[in-house]
Design a protein around this motif. Structure first.
Motif, short mmCIF file in Angstrom:
data_model
loop_
_atom_site.label_atom_id
_atom_site.label_comp_id
_atom_site.label_asym_id
_atom_site.label_seq_id
_atom_site.Cartn_x
_atom_site.Cartn_y
_atom_site.Cartn_z
N ILE A 60 -4.92 27.36 -0.62
CA ILE A 60 -5.42 28.80 -0.12
C ILE A 60 -6.88 29.16 -1.19
O ILE A 60 -7.85 29.61 -0.55
CB ILE A 60 -4.35 29.68 -0.56
CG1 ILE A 60 -3.29 29.54 0.62
CG2 ILE A 60 -4.92 30.91 -0.48
CD1 ILE A 60 -2.01 30.43 0.52
N ASP A 63 -9.59 27.12 0.08
CA ASP A 63 -10.27 27.87 1.71
C ASP A 63 -10.92 28.81 1.39
O ASP A 63 -12.06 29.13 2.11
CB ASP A 63 -9.21 28.01 2.41
CG ASP A 63 -8.46 26.58 3.12
OD1 ASP A 63 -9.13 25.64 2.93
OD2 ASP A 63 -7.34 26.50 3.68
N GLU A 349 -4.87 36.89 0.23
CA GLU A 349 -4.85 35.60 0.88
C GLU A 349 -3.72 34.79 0.24
O GLU A 349 -2.97 34.16 0.79
CB GLU A 349 -6.11 34.75 0.48
CG GLU A 349 -7.29 35.25 1.30
CD GLU A 349 -6.96 35.40 2.68
OE1 GLU A 349 -6.51 34.27 3.06
OE2 GLU A 349 -7.48 36.19 3.48
N ASP A 354 -0.07 35.60 5.14
CA ASP A 354 -0.24 34.07 5.46
C ASP A 354 0.15 33.42 4.20
O ASP A 354 0.53 32.08 4.29
CB ASP A 354 -1.70 33.97 5.64
CG ASP A 354 -2.25 34.62 7.05
OD1 ASP A 354 -1.43 34.73 7.93
OD2 ASP A 354 -3.27 34.70 7.27
N GLY A 355 -0.17 33.97 2.96
CA GLY A 355 0.26 33.15 1.71
C GLY A 355 1.68 33.07 1.71
O GLY A 355 2.41 31.90 1.41
#
Length: 439
Positions: A60, A63, A349, A354-355
């Motif tokens: 993460i 990204d 994030e 999503d995390g």
């Protein structure tokens, strides 16, 4: 007319240069960004291993770097015990990194008291679909005086028995459901030359977090512990707590652990289990990602999970395991302007929906409402997930006690397992927590 337009353009150009010069200085406190310069943020974490959770979190961050070329993320990974120590060192000097993995309850309260953290209520309230999807009471450990300072990035039950069913079957041993059955298993495995329970307590938090917190709760009950923490109606010199210390010591005397358990760490402990030298290892839910990623098939395929057995006459609920809602990210009180904006983007994030999903997909439990896709998850993680639907979380000692008292407990358990006197150790713990509660 042409000369007039040229004069006007020159004036406009001069004005633009003057405004640009003024603007460059006004952004210094926020850290940059408006003029096109990179914003630099630091993050300290404990995602250092090759377990699926650590790999997912590092991805993460990578990204995020790719998607935000205007933000320079400087990350530093440290082992858990090293991170705890270093955070408290820089806290004393008020030199916190911009973002950092931290623990709920005691650490959060200490950092808020030290004026080191800033709340994240504004960001949470701006994203109600994020805030409202945490499981009940998940934010309590990060809430101080009505303000929320972080969110849990996982769910961290700290005490499970991971056992190798093949070793149990080979030696005709029943998986223990009572304390006497556990003692029988320990005796039989010792006779067969098998390590009953592998333990790595070099960094001294392991015995406290993964074993003693649950064992003690079985005997004292949770209400007693919380009263002892607040020093209101209970003390760590009470008979039930001395009994808990004596029960742990008895396990050591019965040969439950291998020789030299205070000289190897958690990583080495898991390696001995991976090598098939131990029938059981007691560790937290976080160990499952390591098992799934690194255990050889002959060990992984035979590993199953249960909880510490009930202790006869104990006041605690036997259908429990110690733990916390999980680590979160702290945000430095000093962050402002574009640096804070960049840090909160990375925060979201890593800890946002999503995390949380990436964490669950890495065979790690979360404190967030996401349905597990059992068809995609590893069978051992499905087993853990289903077990957690049946048990409740009780407090792990190091989440409730003051940091000085935690050190006394951790060191005291090492001393206890080396033959120390339970009553003397109980007195040391009581003295440390009484001092902490008085401040």
């Amino acid at each position: 007319m042409a000369q007039k337009w040229i004069a006007l353009l020159c004036s406009a150009a001069m004005l633009a240069l003057l405004l640009a010069g003024c603007g460059g200085g006004s952004n210094a406190a926020g850290g940059a960004g408006e003029s096109g310069d990179k914003v630099s943020i630091t993050i300290w974490h404990n995602w250092t291993g090759q377990d699926a959770k650590a790999v997912a979190m590092r991805k993460i961050i990578e990204d995020f770097r790719a998607e935000h070329p205007d933000i320079d993320v400087i990350d530093e990974g440290l082992p858990t015990d090293g991170l705890r120590t270093r955070l408290r060192t820089v806290a004393a000097a008020n030199e916190m990194p911009d973002l950092f993995v931290m623990w709920p309850d005691a650490m959060t309260k200490e950092f808020v008291k030290g004026d080191l953290l800033q709340p994240i209520d504004e960001e949470l309230n701006a994203n109600p679909e994020w805030k409202d999807n945490f499981i009940p009471n998940a934010l309590d450990g990060y809430t101080v005086d009505g303000k929320i300072y972080s969110v849990p990035m996982n769910l961290a039950p700290s005490s499970f028995i991971y056992y190798n069913e093949a070793i149990f079957k080979e030696h005709g041993v029943k998986v223990p459901e009572t304390w006497s059955e556990l003692e029988t298993a320990i005796k039989t495995f010792n006779e067969k030359g098998v390590i009953p329970i592998v333990l790595g307590n070099k960094t001294n938090w392991v015995a406290q977090s993964t074993l003693f917190s649950t064992l003690a709760d079985r005997i004292t009950g949770t209400d007693w512990f919380l009263k002892a923490v607040s020093q209101d109606g209970a003390k760590f010199t009470d008979p039930e707590f001395v009994q808990a210390l004596s029960t742990l010591q008895d396990l050591g005397k019965q040969g439950a652990f291998q020789e030299g358990f205070n000289s190897i760490d958690e990583t080495q402990m898991m390696q001995l289990y991976f090598q098939g030298k131990a029938a059981m290892v007691i560790n937290g839910g976080w160990a499952l990602a390591n098992l799934v990623n690194n255990a050889p098939p002959e060990v992984l395929d035979n590993t199953h999970i249960t909880i510490l057995p009930a202790i006869e006459g104990g006041k605690g609920d036997p259908q429990t395991t110690a733990g916390v809602v999980g680590t979160g990210l702290g945000v430095s009180k000093k962050l402002t302007g574009s640096k804070k904006e960049a840090a909160m983007k990375l925060f979201y994030e890593l800890a946002g929906p999503d995390g949380q999903k990436a964490t669950l997909n890495s065979s790690t439990l979360v404190s967030y409402k996401i349905e597990l896709d059992k068809s995609q998850a590893h069978p051992l993680f499905v087993e853990l997930y289903e077990l957690m639907q049946k048990v409740k979380i009780t407090p792990v000692y190091d989440s409730k006690l003051g940091s000085a008292a935690v050190e006394v407990v951790n060191n005291g358990l090492q001393e206890l397992l080396s033959g120390g006197n339970p009553q003397d150790i109980a007195q040391k713990i009581q003295d440390a927590q009484a001092a902490a509660a008085a401040n």
